[in-house]
Design a protein around this motif. Structure first.
Motif, PDB file in Angstrom:
ATOM      1  N   LEU A  51       0.829  -1.206   0.000  1.00 14.63           N
ATOM      2  CA  LEU A  51       0.000   0.000   0.000  1.00 14.63           C
ATOM      3  C   LEU A  51       0.864   1.258   0.000  1.00 14.63           C
ATOM      4  CD1 LEU A  51      -2.771  -1.055   2.572  1.00 14.63           C
ATOM      5  CD2 LEU A  51      -3.004  -0.899   0.078  1.00 14.63           C
ATOM      6  N   SER A  52       1.932   1.241   0.781  1.00  9.96           N
ATOM      7  CA  SER A  52       2.833   2.401   0.836  1.00  9.96           C
ATOM      8  C   SER A  52       3.466   2.654  -0.528  1.00  9.96           C
ATOM      9  CB  SER A  52       3.932   2.188   1.873  1.00  9.96           C
ATOM     10  OG  SER A  52       3.386   2.118   3.162  1.00  9.96           O
ATOM     11  N   GLU A  53       3.883   1.601  -1.183  1.00 13.21           N
ATOM     12  CA  GLU A  53       4.511   1.752  -2.500  1.00 13.21           C
ATOM     13  C   GLU A  53       3.501   2.250  -3.532  1.00 13.21           C
ATOM     14  OE1 GLU A  53       7.846   1.922  -4.840  1.00 13.21           O
ATOM     15  OE2 GLU A  53       7.683   1.593  -2.691  1.00 13.21           O
ATOM     16  N   LEU A  54       2.269   1.801  -3.426  1.00 16.86           N
ATOM     17  CA  LEU A  54       1.229   2.273  -4.350  1.00 16.86           C
ATOM     18  C   LEU A  54       0.959   3.767  -4.167  1.00 16.86           C
ATOM     19  CD1 LEU A  54      -1.216  -0.748  -4.226  1.00 16.86           C
ATOM     20  CD2 LEU A  54       0.162  -0.004  -6.186  1.00 16.86           C
ATOM     21  N   ARG A  55       1.164   4.255  -2.960  1.00 14.20           N
ATOM     22  CA  ARG A  55       1.005   5.692  -2.719  1.00 14.20           C
ATOM     23  C   ARG A  55       2.156   6.469  -3.366  1.00 14.20           C
ATOM     24  NH1 ARG A  55       0.605   7.412   3.363  1.00 14.20           N
ATOM     25  NH2 ARG A  55       2.471   6.138   3.397  1.00 14.20           N
ATOM     26  N   LEU A  56       3.339   5.868  -3.394  1.00 16.49           N
ATOM     27  CA  LEU A  56       4.524   6.558  -3.903  1.00 16.49           C
ATOM     28  C   LEU A  56       4.685   6.475  -5.412  1.00 16.49           C
ATOM     29  CD1 LEU A  56       7.127   5.347  -1.246  1.00 16.49           C
ATOM     30  CD2 LEU A  56       6.024   7.593  -1.385  1.00 16.49           C
ATOM     31  N   ARG A  57       4.275   5.375  -6.006  1.00 18.02           N
ATOM     32  CA  ARG A  57       4.516   5.138  -7.432  1.00 18.02           C
ATOM     33  C   ARG A  57       3.215   4.939  -8.177  1.00 18.02           C
ATOM     34  NH1 ARG A  57       8.558   0.337  -7.816  1.00 18.02           N
ATOM     35  NH2 ARG A  57       8.228   0.722 -10.002  1.00 18.02           N
ATOM     36  N   ILE A  68      10.092  -5.168  -3.728  1.00 17.72           N
ATOM     37  CA  ILE A  68      10.163  -4.170  -2.665  1.00 17.72           C
ATOM     38  C   ILE A  68       9.819  -4.788  -1.310  1.00 17.72           C
ATOM     39  CG2 ILE A  68       9.000  -2.089  -1.798  1.00 17.72           C
ATOM     40  CD1 ILE A  68       8.804  -1.362  -4.906  1.00 17.72           C
ATOM     41  N   ALA A  69       8.845  -5.705  -1.316  1.00 15.54           N
ATOM     42  CA  ALA A  69       8.387  -6.323  -0.065  1.00 15.54           C
ATOM     43  C   ALA A  69       9.169  -7.589   0.303  1.00 15.54           C
ATOM     44  CB  ALA A  69       6.895  -6.648  -0.171  1.00 15.54           C
ATOM     45  N   PHE A  70      10.141  -7.977  -0.523  1.00 20.57           N
ATOM     46  CA  PHE A  70      10.953  -9.162  -0.276  1.00 20.57           C
ATOM     47  C   PHE A  70      10.110 -10.434  -0.182  1.00 20.57           C
ATOM     48  CE2 PHE A  70      13.396  -5.613   1.515  1.00 20.57           C
ATOM     49  CZ  PHE A  70      14.536  -5.712   0.743  1.00 20.57           C
ATOM     50  N   VAL A  71       9.150 -10.541  -1.098  1.00 22.69           N
ATOM     51  CA  VAL A  71       8.346 -11.760  -1.206  1.00 22.69           C
ATOM     52  C   VAL A  71       8.383 -12.218  -2.658  1.00 22.69           C
ATOM     53  CG1 VAL A  71       6.819 -11.176   0.723  1.00 22.69           C
ATOM     54  CG2 VAL A  71       6.161 -10.518  -1.595  1.00 22.69           C
ATOM     55  N   THR A  72       7.925 -13.425  -2.905  1.00 20.22           N
ATOM     56  CA  THR A  72       7.890 -13.938  -4.271  1.00 20.22           C
ATOM     57  C   THR A  72       6.743 -13.266  -5.036  1.00 20.22           C
ATOM     58  OG1 THR A  72       6.358 -15.726  -3.760  1.00 20.22           O
ATOM     59  CG2 THR A  72       8.736 -16.193  -3.492  1.00 20.22           C
ATOM     60  N   PRO A  73       6.843 -13.241  -6.365  1.00 16.18           N
ATOM     61  CA  PRO A  73       5.726 -12.703  -7.154  1.00 16.18           C
ATOM     62  C   PRO A  73       4.414 -13.440  -6.872  1.00 16.18           C
ATOM     63  CG  PRO A  73       7.677 -12.878  -8.531  1.00 16.18           C
ATOM     64  CD  PRO A  73       8.002 -13.548  -7.210  1.00 16.18           C
TER      65      PRO A  73
END
Length: 172
Positions: A51-57, A68-73
């Motif tokens: 959610l934070s990344e969606l606010r930024l990009r 970014i979240a260090f998880v698998t796709p």
């Protein structure tokens, strides 16, 4: 018998702790506090990061969010699906067509994110209470440089950074 809550005294000739070790310990403590605080909002730390990344990009891909979240796709696809089902994000077809979807925050998602931000503000206030503003800025700048030095796209900068200030011998 020693108290597990009290750190043992270091041997007089022991080297100081490695910076990477201290950063790891701090990250684990932040993560525990963050997990607990975000759970009260019905959000996981991975969801908060997305959610934070969606606010930024503007409409990053699921693969970008996963990195970014260090998880698998695959794990991020589950996170995205859950956030969409809860009305926190929406996915629209890409204007150029194809299978790509653009992911964006909804007003409900932004409201939830702001509540979570306030929880993180509280955690950071406690963590940084004994650090003055100039030192906070220096800390943020230094941590950013460290992260950039280890980022695959900026590894070429690492020798330049090393030549400017040699690391202490206790660094890896």
């Amino acid at each position: 018998m020693t108290d597990p809550g009290v750190p043992a005294a270091a041997a007089p000739d022991a080297p100081p702790p490695r910076v990477s070790y201290l950063v790891f310990r701090l990250e684990r403590r932040i993560r525990a506090c963050l997990d607990d605080a975000l759970a009260r909002h019905g959000i996981t730390t991975t969801e908060y990061m997305a959610l934070s990344e969606l606010r930024l990009r503007d409409a990053p891909s699921s693969a970008d969010l996963a990195r970014i979240a260090f998880v698998t796709p695959q794990a991020m696809n589950l996170v995205i699906r859950d956030l969409e089902q809860r009305g926190l994000i929406r996915r629209d077809p890409h204007p150029r067509g194809g299978r790509a979807l653009r992911t964006r925050l909804t007003p409900k998602g932004l409201s939830t994110l702001r509540r979570c931000d306030r929880s993180l503000d509280s955690i950071e206030a406690v963590m940084l209470a004994e650090i003055d503003d100039p030192d906070r800025m220096t800390l943020a700048e230094t941590l950013t440089l460290c992260a950039q030095a280890l980022h695959p796209d900026t590894r070429a900068l690492t020798p330049v950074l090393r030549s400017q200030k040699p690391p202490p011998s206790s660094w890896p």
